[in-house]
Write an enzyme that holds these catalytic residues in place. Structure first.
Site, PDB file in Angstrom:
ATOM      1  N   SER A 285       1.175  -1.485  -0.265  1.00  0.00           N
ATOM      2  CA  SER A 285      -0.471   0.022  -0.001  1.00  0.00           C
ATOM      3  C   SER A 285       1.110   1.303   0.090  1.00  0.00           C
ATOM      4  O   SER A 285       2.078   1.069   0.301  1.00  0.00           O
ATOM      5  CB  SER A 285      -0.569   0.052   1.347  1.00  0.00           C
TER       6      SER A 285
ATOM      7  N   TYR B  66      -2.682  -0.664  10.420  1.00  0.00           N
ATOM      8  CA  TYR B  66      -2.572  -1.108   8.694  1.00  0.00           C
ATOM      9  C   TYR B  66      -0.696  -0.299   8.479  1.00  0.00           C
ATOM     10  O   TYR B  66      -0.097  -1.039   7.018  1.00  0.00           O
ATOM     11  CB  TYR B  66      -3.315  -0.077   8.288  1.00  0.00           C
TER      12      TYR B  66
END
Ligand code: NAD
Length: 258
Positions: free
Chosen positions: A141, A154
């Site tokens: 990501s 995350y």
């Protein structure tokens, strides 16, 4: 239309292949006439099941070593050792670090980081043993490169995925296995839609406010679609990327440039 005929009948394992980015990746390889195995928490069957001529499905929890071992055994038993592994499975949790639950942190790391470790450990080991050159693509990501408000678990989990990418790339280079990561930006999936709701609640805004904010942050003027990511996964699985390994490729519409 097939772009890379070299992928015809090549075996491609896609974790998280049930929906969102994983589903787009699976469809993209089916268009290439690859043999696609979708492994996902959403499927019930622990034995590999043939869905159509080129598509198989099987239950997988990437964070559970027994489940990854079962998948590996099923692939071996069915003569389906992958040429290409695409690890897409992932989750996100949202809260400010000092207010967050330790259990949310543990869960996020268990799926995104431990899951990436387990799936690459077992599957790449079989690719090496089979002396099978190939490609590994890990979905990280832009949160693997930057910090984002209310996403500490995350962000930490995806930074770790890039660490695993770089290390594995060095370790299996002589086996002719390329290992790269894709770093998507904001992609319109159910994960993103849930994040907008959670983010709105945390920040006292509405999901529409956050959607507008999202769009305004992307130089190319729109958020991403799952296919935008799948296209780059396809490139990283083809000979066109033979001289690339250990990279984290941004697919962010220009939102992340480092
Ligand atoms: P999604 O929630 O739509 O799909 C995730 C898929 O992973 C689901 O099919 C789910 O069942 C599966 N999954 C979840 N936990 C699993 C587990 N333990 N074992 C096996 N399968 C599991 O999400 P998405 O947006 O398509 O995200 C896919 C990947 O892309 C994730 O790794 C995510 O972190 C990453 N990503 C997404 C975005 C975005 O904006 N959507 C941005 C950057 C990175």
């Amino acid at each position: 239309m097939s772009l890379f005929e070299e992928l015809t009948d090549k075996v491609v394992l896609v974790t998280g292949g049930h929906q969102g980015i994983g589903e787009a990746v699976a469809k993209t390889f089916l268009n290439e006439n690859s043999v696609v195995i979708c492994a996902d928490l959403a499927f019930d069957n622990n034995d590999i099941a043939k869905e159509s001529e080129q598509l198989y499905k099987i239950h997988l929890d990437v964070s559970d070593e027994d489940s990854v071992e079962n998948l590996t055994a099923q692939l071996i038993a069915n003569n389906l050792i992958p040429n290409v592994l695409v690890n897409v499975a992932g989750i996100s949790t949202m809260n400010y670090l000092i207010e967050s639950k330790t259990s949310d942190f543990d869960k996020t790391i268990a799926v995104n980081t431990r899951g990436t470790y387990l799936i690459t450990k077992y599957i790449v080991n079989e690719m090496v043993k089979a002396k099978r050159p190939g490609k590994v693509v890990l979905i990280a990501s832009q949160a693997g490169k930057n910090g984002y408000r209310a996403m500490s678990a995350y962000v930490a989990s995806k930074h770790a995925v890039l660490g695993l990418t770089k290390t594995l790339a060095i370790e299996v280079a002589h086996d002719r296995i390329n290992v790269n990561a894709v770093c998507p930006g904001i992609v319109e999936t159910s994960m993103k839609h849930r994040e907008r709701k959670d983010g709105a609640e945390i920040r006292g805004l509405t999901p529409d406010d956050i959607e507008q904010e999202d769009n305004s942050q992307v130089p190319l003027g729109r958020t991403g679609q799952p296919q935008d990511v799948a296209n780059v996964v396809l490139f990283l699985s083809s000979h066109l990327s033979d001289y690339m390994t250990g990279q984290g490729i941004n697919v962010t519409g220009g939102m992340t440039m480092n």
